[in-house]
Design a protein around this motif. Structure first.
Motif, mmCIF file in Angstrom:
data_model
loop_
_atom_site.group_PDB
_atom_site.id
_atom_site.type_symbol
_atom_site.label_atom_id
_atom_site.label_comp_id
_atom_site.label_asym_id
_atom_site.label_seq_id
_atom_site.Cartn_x
_atom_site.Cartn_y
_atom_site.Cartn_z
ATOM 1 N N LYS A 1 0.801 -1.228 0.000
ATOM 2 C CA LYS A 1 0.000 0.000 0.000
ATOM 3 C C LYS A 1 0.836 1.282 0.000
ATOM 4 N N ASN B 1 0.376 3.922 -1.474
ATOM 5 C CA ASN B 1 -0.348 5.205 -1.468
ATOM 6 C C ASN B 1 -1.078 5.460 -0.144
ATOM 7 N N GLU B 2 -0.668 4.728 0.897
ATOM 8 C CA GLU B 2 -1.222 5.002 2.229
ATOM 9 C C GLU B 2 -0.070 5.249 3.197
ATOM 10 N N ALA C 1 -3.096 14.943 2.502
ATOM 11 C CA ALA C 1 -4.387 14.407 2.064
ATOM 12 C C ALA C 1 -5.496 15.195 2.736
ATOM 13 N N SER D 1 -15.867 7.324 1.473
ATOM 14 C CA SER D 1 -14.869 7.316 0.396
ATOM 15 C C SER D 1 -13.446 7.271 0.971
ATOM 16 N N ARG D 2 -12.508 7.102 0.045
ATOM 17 C CA ARG D 2 -11.114 6.925 0.465
ATOM 18 C C ARG D 2 -10.389 8.263 0.531
ATOM 19 N N THR D 3 -9.570 8.414 1.551
ATOM 20 C CA THR D 3 -8.767 9.631 1.640
ATOM 21 C C THR D 3 -7.577 9.469 0.694
ATOM 22 N N LYS D 4 -7.547 10.368 -0.298
ATOM 23 C CA LYS D 4 -6.490 10.219 -1.310
ATOM 24 C C LYS D 4 -5.263 11.060 -0.981
ATOM 25 N N GLU D 5 -4.107 10.411 -1.039
ATOM 26 C CA GLU D 5 -2.880 11.129 -0.722
ATOM 27 C C GLU D 5 -2.242 11.698 -1.985
ATOM 28 N N ARG D 6 -1.527 12.803 -1.822
ATOM 29 C CA ARG D 6 -0.783 13.322 -2.980
ATOM 30 C C ARG D 6 0.561 13.871 -2.516
#
Ligand SMILES: Nc1ncnc2c1ncn2[C@@H]1O[C@H](COP(=O)(O)OP(=O)(O)OP(=O)(O)O)[C@@H](O)[C@H]1O
Ligand SMILES: [Mg+2]
Length: 694
Positions: A62, A64-65, A104, A111-116
């Motif tokens: 994972k 992206n988490e 994020a 919904s999913r917490t999206k990271e950037r």
């Protein structure tokens, strides 16, 4: 490059801000992190590669988490949460600070917490203490510690044995890194430029030349284009095979996780191993067969010739032509002495008779040529008689090799049948998950085989095209011309062609030389750690095989041996890089002469002896060693070997939210530290504590 310290904020289980994690260097160059399963050892290893290169190891899930789950859970919906990693390091007298931030906006539960990725900043400290922002971060970092080599400096102990069997992509990366390290990139560039120069002269010859030349040039251009496009296609196909291989091996891993099918998956691994080894043996034997045939097989077709030669020689003997009866040296000696055996003078100046006698005797010298024939004939008759027994030997050797090849083919067929049967059993498993995973694995494996075949035939085609290129080039060079301009163009073409060939040869030799020197180092390092009398061989593609010294046969390296082999490989690579660095004033001239090694769980598959041998050598593997260990891996022999070389060490205390948490601790030096303790709230997180007087 020397790491000074690391700080994390909300990175994975490291909720909040960690203390400054100082990293050892100098005489006591080891830093140890102690942590239980799930405490965050692999997360810490990946913190380094993430901050520096933005990449993660294969075992890292994972990607992206990255933000701490607790930090996200504690924030309100719509709030922005951040996580960062900051690393201070030094290189060639300059201090650097690199920081990477991800954020994020917290989403609602549905919904999913999206990271950037928010930003990466690199700063360098000037002599006056001021910090300056550095641009081109990737290129600066890549030059200090080559990106292509990063998997050798940061590695996951559970996967380290993969180093000795690199994937196509890993091989390409290593080959690329080697090029940079050897400083042969300018040569490669030169070849590229020379190639375009050659094309220019080619065109000129095509314009000025005869019809024949024009035709040959047109053909050459066509073949070149085909070669170029096929080469690009092959590169893409290599990647495709690599990806597919990864897909299959992940499915294999997922199936192997089920304890109930362990005997089957283990048997499958064994058979695959056997097939691979048999294939390799078949290749080696086929090469041997080829060389026996090309060196000696002509003898098998010489029976008729043999009897012809014998008849011819005996006829010469019957006629009295052989042996000639008189030796040239004898005649020469008479002339030199000036007296014949009959006592007459042979001095032409003495009298008319003597002159005549000199002429007569000298004529005997004309048979000198015959004497050589005579010697050869004698040799030949002696040789011819051995042909029979050599024929027998050759036949025996050929039959023996063919017999061995057949045996290996049988072995491959047997193991393939077994594999088929195992697959059927797995597909028929009552466990839905296993049966569907196996069907998927099977179809992906078929696809993999298809891709490999495709790649193989493209490679054959490429070889044929390369042969054609050489053939047309030499044809062009052979074409004669009288026109001056044409002649000049041809000469230039010829010269460029030769320089290209010579440069390629130099490149090849430099690579070979480096590979041999690396191989020597690997052998030395391996024999220092391993107790077995095996010797590693580094193949052209940088994969490594292990051979039994006594029988010179390849041995199947077990997990432990592969691990030792990988350590030998890594430390040899570091030694070699250091050598090249001191010769060239640093990789790319960055003055980097220090190399770190960050290892996650390096002792996993080793038994006691190898464990203590590796532990004893670990501080010497690199200038700075950072390692992560679980309690079971930190045994007495490891501690005894590593403690004297360890400056900073840390404990990862995992706070578990489970009500039935079983606490765990570890005694380091005189103090006891918590490894697992209950969390005061509902969240799991890990705290990092420095070990005092460890
Ligand atoms: N964003 C996150 N926040 C908090 N915890 C996380 C996050 N992402 C993953 N984890 C936790 O990290 C744990 C895995 O950590 P990691 O792989 O680093 O452990 P480890 O110390 O290497 O363990 P092992 O000894 O088994 O290799 C998982 O249990 C997972 O719950
Ligand atoms: Mg781990």
């Amino acid at each position: 490059m020397r790491f000074i310290d690391l700080k994390l904020y909300n990175f994975r289980q490291f909720y909040g801000e960690t203390p400054k994690i100082r990293l050892s260097h100098g005489d006591k160059n080891i830093t140890v992190f102690h942590g239980m399963n799930g405490a965050g050892k692999t997360a810490l290893l990946n913190a380094f590669t993430w901050i520096l290169y933005g990449v993660f190891s294969k075992g890292f899930q994972k990607e992206n988490e990255l933000i701490s789950k607790r930090a996200i859970a504690e924030a309100d919906v719509g709030e922005t949460v951040e996580c960062y990693g900051e690393l201070n390091f030094e290189n060639a007298g300059t201090n650097y600070r690199i920081k990477k931030v991800v954020d994020a906006v917290v989403a609602d539960v549905s919904s999913r917490t999206k990271e950037r990725l928010k930003e990466t900043t690199l700063q360098a400290q000037k002599p006056d203490g001021q910090w300056n922002t550095v641009r081109n971060i990737d290129s600066v970092i890549g030059k200090i510690l080559p990106t292509d080599l990063h998997s050798y400096f940061f590695f996951d102990g559970e996967r380290v044995e993969k180093i000795v069997a690199p994937s196509a992509e890993e091989k390409a990366r290593l080959a690329n890194a080697v090029k940079i390290l050897l400083g042969v990139e300018p040569l490669e560039r030169a070849i590229k430029h020379l190639n375009s120069g050659r094309k220019h002269f080619e065109k000129e010859m095509g314009r000025l030349g005869s019809d024949e030349t024009k035709e040959a040039i047109a053909e050459k251009i066509k073949v070149d284009k085909k070669h170029e496009s096929l080469d690009a296609k092959i590169n893409a196909r290599v990647k495709k095979v690599d990806n597919q291989r990864d897909i299959v091996s992940k499915l294999n891993e997922r199936i192997a996780k089920h304890a109930s099918v362990e005997p089957l998956t283990k048997a499958r691994d064994d058979h695959k191993d056997r097939i691979e080894r048999s294939r390799k043996a078949v290749n080696e034997l086929t090469d041997r067969l080829k060389s026996v045939i090309s060196d000696r097989a002509f003898l098998l077709h010489t029976d008729e010739l043999k009897s012809k030669v014998s008849t011819f020689l005996s006829e010469l003997k019957i006629k009295g032509d052989l042996p000639s009866g008189i030796k040239a040296q004898f005649v020469e000696k008479l002339i030199r002495k000036g007296t014949c055996i009959c006592g007459r003078s042979l001095d032409p100046k003495e009298s008319v008779e003597a002159k005549e006698a000199h002429k007569t005797v000298s004529r005997w010298l004309e048979i000198k040529g015959l004497q050589q024939i005579e010697d050869r004939a004698l040799n030949l008759s002696a040789n011819i008689n051995t042909w029979g027994s050599r024929n027998k030997d050759t036949l025996e050797v050929i039959n023996d090799i063919n017999g061995q090849i057949k045996e290996f083919h049988n072995e491959i067929a047997r193991s393939s049948e077994e594999l088929e049967a195992i697959s059927k059993k797995l597909e028929g498993s009552p466990l839905e998950e296993i049966s569907s995973l196996e069907s998927k694995r099977k179809s992906e494996d078929d696809l993999l085989r298809e891709y490999i075949e495709e790649l193989g035939s493209s490679r054959n085609m490429l070889e044929l095209l390369a042969e054609k290129q050489v053939e047309i080039s030499s044809k062009i060079i052979k074409l004669t011309t009288k026109d001056e301009k044409q002649k000049l163009a041809k000469e230039r073409y010829e010269n460029v062609d030769q320089v290209i060939k010579a440069t390629k040869e130099v490149l090849k030799l430099m690579n070979e030389k480096w590979r041999h020197s690396l191989e020597e180092k690997i052998r030395g390092n391996f024999s220092q750690i391993s107790v077995k009398d095996y010797t590693p061989r580094l193949n052209k593609d940088y994969s490594i095989n292990l051979y039994d010294k006594a029988s010179d046969r390849e041995v199947a390296a077990g997990q432990g041996e592969s691990l030792v082999l990988s350590f030998s490989f890594i430390s040899s690579i570091i030694e070699e890089i250091r050598k090249l660095t001191s010769a060239h004033g640093g990789i790319y001239g960055t003055g980097n002469s220090e190399f770190p090694l960050i290892m996650d769980s390096p002792f996993g598959a080793l038994d006691d002896i190898n464990r203590s041998r590796v532990a004893a050598k670990i501080s010497m593997l690199a200038d700075q060693v950072i390692t992560f260990v679980s309690k079971t891996q930190w045994r007495e022999e490891v501690e005894n070997a590593m403690q004297p070389k360890t400056n900073y060490s840390y404990v990862l205390t995992y706070h578990s939210p489970r009500e039935d948490t079983i606490t765990q601790d570890i005694k380091l030096g005189t103090k006891t530290y918590d490894l697992i303790k209950p969390s005061i709230n509902d969240f799991e997180h890990t705290e990092i504590k420095e070990v005092i007087n460890g």
